[in-house]
Motif scaffolding. Sequence first.
Motif, PDB file in Angstrom:
ATOM      1  N   SER A   4      -3.254   9.116  28.970  1.00 38.74           N
ATOM      2  CA  SER A   4      -4.441   8.297  29.183  1.00 38.74           C
ATOM      3  C   SER A   4      -4.516   7.168  28.165  1.00 38.74           C
ATOM      4  CB  SER A   4      -5.711   9.155  29.130  1.00 38.74           C
ATOM      5  OG  SER A   4      -5.841   9.790  27.872  1.00 38.74           O
ATOM      6  N   ARG A   5      -4.166   7.482  26.888  1.00 37.89           N
ATOM      7  CA  ARG A   5      -4.162   6.442  25.865  1.00 37.89           C
ATOM      8  C   ARG A   5      -3.050   5.426  26.130  1.00 37.89           C
ATOM      9  NH1 ARG A   5      -8.477   7.484  25.365  1.00 37.89           N
ATOM     10  NH2 ARG A   5      -9.651   8.257  23.588  1.00 37.89           N
ATOM     11  N   CYS A  10      -1.638  -0.021  27.989  1.00 34.61           N
ATOM     12  CA  CYS A  10      -0.994  -0.879  28.996  1.00 34.61           C
ATOM     13  C   CYS A  10      -1.982  -1.923  29.501  1.00 34.61           C
ATOM     14  CB  CYS A  10      -0.463  -0.044  30.159  1.00 34.61           C
ATOM     15  SG  CYS A  10       1.037   0.891  29.805  1.00 34.61           S
ATOM     16  N   PHE A  11      -3.208  -1.486  29.788  1.00 31.05           N
ATOM     17  CA  PHE A  11      -4.232  -2.431  30.239  1.00 31.05           C
ATOM     18  C   PHE A  11      -4.617  -3.393  29.120  1.00 31.05           C
ATOM     19  CE2 PHE A  11      -4.710   0.359  33.858  1.00 31.05           C
ATOM     20  CZ  PHE A  11      -5.149  -0.489  34.861  1.00 31.05           C
ATOM     21  N   GLN A  16      -6.960  -6.556  29.711  1.00 33.95           N
ATOM     22  CA  GLN A  16      -7.954  -6.135  30.694  1.00 33.95           C
ATOM     23  C   GLN A  16      -8.749  -4.894  30.272  1.00 33.95           C
ATOM     24  OE1 GLN A  16      -6.590  -5.857  34.770  1.00 33.95           O
ATOM     25  NE2 GLN A  16      -5.039  -7.416  34.447  1.00 33.95           N
ATOM     26  N   ALA A  17      -8.451  -4.292  29.132  1.00 28.79           N
ATOM     27  CA  ALA A  17      -9.118  -3.057  28.708  1.00 28.79           C
ATOM     28  C   ALA A  17     -10.193  -3.361  27.671  1.00 28.79           C
ATOM     29  CB  ALA A  17      -8.110  -2.073  28.133  1.00 28.79           C
ATOM     30  N   VAL A  18     -11.413  -2.895  27.959  1.00 31.06           N
ATOM     31  CA  VAL A  18     -12.547  -3.076  27.050  1.00 31.06           C
ATOM     32  C   VAL A  18     -12.977  -1.717  26.509  1.00 31.06           C
ATOM     33  CG1 VAL A  18     -14.984  -3.757  26.911  1.00 31.06           C
ATOM     34  CG2 VAL A  18     -13.365  -5.175  28.177  1.00 31.06           C
ATOM     35  N   GLY A  19     -13.249  -1.654  25.219  1.00 33.75           N
ATOM     36  CA  GLY A  19     -13.726  -0.434  24.577  1.00 33.75           C
ATOM     37  C   GLY A  19     -13.888  -0.676  23.096  1.00 33.75           C
ATOM     38  N   LYS A 145      -2.514  -4.815  42.396  1.00 33.94           N
ATOM     39  CA  LYS A 145      -3.466  -5.692  41.690  1.00 33.94           C
ATOM     40  C   LYS A 145      -3.544  -5.399  40.198  1.00 33.94           C
ATOM     41  CE  LYS A 145      -7.441  -2.749  42.720  1.00 33.94           C
ATOM     42  NZ  LYS A 145      -8.742  -2.662  43.419  1.00 33.94           N
ATOM     43  N   TRP A 146      -3.072  -4.180  39.786  1.00 34.09           N
ATOM     44  CA  TRP A 146      -3.115  -3.875  38.349  1.00 34.09           C
ATOM     45  C   TRP A 146      -2.073  -4.686  37.588  1.00 34.09           C
ATOM     46  CZ3 TRP A 146      -7.401  -1.463  37.278  1.00 34.09           C
ATOM     47  CH2 TRP A 146      -7.917  -0.497  38.128  1.00 34.09           C
ATOM     48  N   ARG A 147      -1.093  -5.259  38.317  1.00 34.29           N
ATOM     49  CA  ARG A 147      -0.084  -6.147  37.735  1.00 34.29           C
ATOM     50  C   ARG A 147       0.890  -5.422  36.799  1.00 34.29           C
ATOM     51  NH1 ARG A 147      -4.392  -9.888  36.610  1.00 34.29           N
ATOM     52  NH2 ARG A 147      -3.800  -9.973  34.407  1.00 34.29           N
ATOM     53  N   PHE A 148       1.115  -4.137  37.029  1.00 35.45           N
ATOM     54  CA  PHE A 148       2.164  -3.435  36.297  1.00 35.45           C
ATOM     55  C   PHE A 148       3.531  -3.804  36.892  1.00 35.45           C
ATOM     56  CE2 PHE A 148      -1.326  -0.385  35.399  1.00 35.45           C
ATOM     57  CZ  PHE A 148      -1.254  -0.438  34.027  1.00 35.45           C
TER      58      PHE A 148
END
Length: 212
Positions: A4-5, A10-11, A16-19, A145-148
């Motif tokens: 998960s981490r 990756c995001f 694209q990852a907020v936290g 759409k995640w662009r991986f």
Amino acid sequence: VSQSRYVVNCFADLDQAVGNWICRNCGELHQFRKRPNACTNCSGKAFKYDEYRFKSEQSDISCGIDFFWDNNTLVHTVVEVKTIGPEDFKALEAPLAEHSVRTNLYLRSIAESDDELKNHVRTDIGKILYVSKGGFGCKDETVVKWRFRDAKFSPFKEFTISRNDAITEPYVKKALQLKIFIETGVLPPRLCPNILAKRACNCPMAKYRDWE
């Protein structure tokens, strides 16, 4: 690093990852934002991700969100990351019920919180992102759409959850009973009509109770 981490990072690499991000050098907390390029306190460039938490003012239910997806919009989307065995992943056509309920509860708790940052989070929908524990997953056009890289064959399956408070109402009621007990010391009403009810008699704690 847990899967998960790894997904969160990756995001973050995709911006694209907020936290919450904690500087590994000085411990400075960079709250509810994308991963910084450098720490504003020490200029360090290594960060540890930390879940941002919301708490419902109504029920006191607290939730830590895996991460919030920033898709260049004014509000972010809740994303819950779940790892799953490769065979179960291959057969997965809908989110598991317990994950759907939990995400619903998170959305409701965010909406009921007094945190000003909730205005930057969508509380009508959330995402569950499943990650296969092995192999390359299945061909899935929805994750493009995640662009991986090689997304069509990536080990991800994504589902959108629409908030439905009716699903979470039983859990919220139990949380409210606990909250009232903590605040007042008053136990909730008996679920059994009397002490001779079959359910009451079969209760494993009945032998410890003075029924006089």
